[in-house]
Design an enzyme around this catalytic site. Structure first.
Site, PDB file in Angstrom:
ATOM      1  N   LYS A 192      -6.683   4.630   5.747  1.00  0.00           N
ATOM      2  CA  LYS A 192      -5.430   4.325   6.136  1.00  0.00           C
ATOM      3  C   LYS A 192      -4.569   5.672   5.989  1.00  0.00           C
ATOM      4  CE  LYS A 192      -4.799  -0.367   4.590  1.00  0.00           C
ATOM      5  NZ  LYS A 192      -4.377  -1.169   3.651  1.00  0.00           N
ATOM      6  N   ASP A 226      -3.752   0.217  -5.535  1.00  0.00           N
ATOM      7  CA  ASP A 226      -2.407   0.407  -5.252  1.00  0.00           C
ATOM      8  C   ASP A 226      -1.626  -0.973  -5.148  1.00  0.00           C
ATOM      9  OD1 ASP A 226      -4.033  -0.891  -3.385  1.00  0.00           O
ATOM     10  OD2 ASP A 226      -2.976   0.127  -1.418  1.00  0.00           O
ATOM     11  N   HIS A 227      -2.392  -2.032  -5.580  1.00  0.00           N
ATOM     12  CA  HIS A 227      -1.785  -3.317  -5.852  1.00  0.00           C
ATOM     13  C   HIS A 227      -3.182  -4.356  -6.013  1.00  0.00           C
ATOM     14  CE1 HIS A 227      -3.260  -4.657  -1.980  1.00  0.00           C
ATOM     15  NE2 HIS A 227      -2.527  -3.448  -1.418  1.00  0.00           N
ATOM     16  N   HIS A 277      -0.405  -9.918  -0.533  1.00  0.00           N
ATOM     17  CA  HIS A 277       0.031  -9.364  -1.616  1.00  0.00           C
ATOM     18  C   HIS A 277       1.510  -8.769  -1.471  1.00  0.00           C
ATOM     19  CE1 HIS A 277      -0.635  -5.384  -0.061  1.00  0.00           C
ATOM     20  NE2 HIS A 277      -2.070  -6.131   0.399  1.00  0.00           N
ATOM     21  N   THR A 317       0.769  -1.233   0.069  1.00  0.00           N
ATOM     22  CA  THR A 317      -0.044   0.155   0.213  1.00  0.00           C
ATOM     23  C   THR A 317       0.950   1.389  -0.116  1.00  0.00           C
ATOM     24  OG1 THR A 317      -1.850  -1.137   1.053  1.00  0.00           O
ATOM     25  CG2 THR A 317      -1.753   1.126   1.385  1.00  0.00           C
TER      26      THR A 317
HETATM   27 ZN   LIG Z   1      -3.052  -5.128   2.082  1.00  0.00          ZN
END
Ligand SMILES: [Zn+2]
Length: 549
Positions: free
Chosen positions: A166, A357-358, A490, A84
């Site tokens: 976050k 972000d992924h 991830h 992230t």
């Molecule tokens: Zn994560």
């Protein structure tokens, strides 16, 4: 008048090409620059979620973005680790951890010999909180963001804000000279900020927090939005690949949120349910209204990151009814937000992009049951084994940390003992290479001396910051992770982690799509050309030609 004459002349000149006049008309229907740029990042979104849940989405959310916008179907992260912090930094700086320095969410700080959080900053204080969650700023990010460049180019007249549950997902996108970034403190159920940005929270933020929306959204059970038998894209609701929350005996709907709130305590629960997205959207709309974004002659920029899909993916995995329901509900939030923008400022005045972000792999335990190669490594065990191996050879463990798949050697001790650093690195690499689940190993010496132009070593190199990264970089086999056997995680260089959606929509965007290879670092460069401003100062991106012709 000049414009009109010119267009008239063009129309006459090209009268025989029936397509051309329409094109010209389309181009002039947009104002000279957008009033507001919106960057939406979804935390843990695979590109295939657009297609897998397509029939379940309404007309006005993801479908509207795809149908009216420009979809870059083959967009990938071009470095590891796909986490992230690095993800948000790379999208907005247009470069990779090698240059922007956000090498992980937290990493072993070689200077101070302790963990450093990517947005941790001991020199600032929280606003709206007494917790350490407030001691946050973008100080560890080494390059400018596209949002910084917009502020600088307008002599600070453009306004820039960032929001997410976050902290890192609010702070890194908004950049170093943002007006403010806001993130969520679950201990009090409020959006907070830090003295990095201002002296105290604006009145409207306090008013928003007083509504206690997090608490309200957790007052009712989480049930599926559609009848549960319609979730045919996912595994059965009750399956062994999902996390069982404290206070539940099975990972199934309905999730009794009031009960979970009692059992787990604290309003952090909102992060792990789709209503965390609702709360984020609510706050984003309040920022726009209260800060009058898009209402001046300068272009403003708002970054929004939806964090809940990541928490839900970690708990339940990509094939869960929970994640499917999360996306169906997120689709509604996006529809709501687009409706709000229509009424507030009009689609043609807003340049919006949506990415992630992924992405994420299937739950490895599920793949194993399907007889697909996958597995679990135990990083604690890897560290212990490596230490004993080096101890046997050098009469000392020589290892300070194994974190984010990087070994940090004790370089002071190695120098003191007059050992050859390169030789110790290579010894460690050779040992690790033979362990189960490890695909390949690279040393910092190799990365400093060789340029890898393709493959996973290229991605490792783009994630390698010579000052901050470790001595030995480890890459696991596909679908091998250090995680529990429920839910997913991830961070790898493989397509299941790197391939994300990217859609541009609104101001000056013509409907279309491309299957060209686009890298995540191309987004900031594209925005810079669209806005006629400087590229971020570490940019390695290439503007997406379809969008800037
Ligand atoms: Zn994560």
């Amino acid at each position: 008048m000049k414009y009109c004459t010119c267009i008239a002349a063009c129309l006459i000149a090209f009268a025989s090409f029936s397509q051309v006049p329409t094109k010209i008309e389309e181009e002039i229907s947009f104002p000279k620059k957008p009033k507001l740029v919106i960057g939406i990042v979804i935390d843990q979104m695979r590109y295939d979620y657009i297609y897998r849940f397509w029939d379940k989405y309404g007309k006005n959310g993801f479908k509207r973005l795809v149908n009216e916008g420009f979809f870059c179907k083959n967009t990938n992260f071009n470095y590891v680790p796909t986490y992230t912090g690095p993800g948000h930094a790379s999208i907005f700086t247009g470069t990779t951890p090698a240059i922007h320095g956000i090498i992980a969410n937290d990493w072993f700080d070689k200077e101070n010999l302790k963990k450093l959080y990517c947005v941790g900053d001991i020199n600032v204080n929280g606003l709206g909180t007494n917790e350490s969650e407030g001691k946050r700023s973008p100080v560890n990010m080494l390059t400018t963001t596209i949002t910084d460049e917009l502020r600088i180019s307008s002599n600070m007249k453009s306004k820039v804000f960032g929001v997410a549950l976050k902290d890192r997902s609010a702070i890194l996108p908004a950049g170093h000279v943002a007006n403010a970034a806001y993130w969520y403190d679950g201990s009090i159920g409020s959006f907070i900020s830090s003295t990095y940005y201002m002296k105290e929270l604006p009145l409207w933020v306090n008013e928003f927090n007083k509504k206690e929306l997090a608490k309200k959204y957790l007052m009712e059970p989480w049930n599926t939005l559609l009848p549960i038998e319609q979730y045919t894209e996912s595994l059965p609701d009750d399956n062994k690949y999902e996390f069982i929350a404290k206070g539940e005996t099975k990972p199934v709907f309905p999730h009794n949120l009031p009960e979970l709130l009692r059992a787990n305590g604290g309003l952090n629960l909102i992060r792990t349910v789709p209503f965390g997205n609702t709360l984020t959207k609510d706050f984003a709309i309040e920022i726009i209204k209260n800060e009058n974004l898009g209402k001046s002659s300068e272009t403003d920029f708002l970054t929004i990151s939806f964090s809940s899909p990541d928490y839900i993916g970690h708990a339940y995995g990509p094939n869960s009814v929970e994640q499917e329901d999360d996306y169906i509900r997120l689709d509604n939030e996006i529809a709501d937000f687009l409706n709000f923008l229509d009424a507030y400022i009009g689609k043609n005045n807003v340049l919006l992009f949506l990415t992630a972000d992924h992405a994420a792999p299937e739950v490895p335990a599920y793949l194993i049951d399907l007889k697909i190669p996958a597995g679990y490594v135990n990083e604690g065990k890897i560290l212990r084994n490596l230490k004993s191996y080096l101890f046997a050879n050098y009469a000392d463990s020589l290892v300070l940390s194994y974190s984010n798949q990087q070994v940090f050697l004790n370089r002071k001790l190695i120098a003191l003992k007059k050992l050859d650093l390169k030789k110790v690195q290579e010894d460690a690499a050779l040992y690790l290479q033979n362990l189960d689940g490890i695909a390949e190993v690279t040393t910092s010496t190799a990365l400093n001396n060789t340029s890898f132009s393709e493959g996973s070593r290229n991605l490792i190199q783009k994630g390698f910051n010579a000052k901050r990264s470790g001595d030995v970089m480890v890459n696991y086999l596909p679908a091998w992770v250090d995680f529990h056997k429920t839910g997913t995680t991830h961070g790898s260089p493989y397509s299941y982690d790197t391939h994300v959606p990217l859609i541009f929509y609104g101001w000056n965007i013509k409907k279309g799509s491309t299957a060209d290879q686009i890298y995540i670092t191309d987004i900031a460069a594209t925005l810079a050309l669209m806005l006629n401003i400087q590229f971020p100062n570490g940019s390695i991106g290439v503007p997406i030609s379809h969008l800037v012709k």
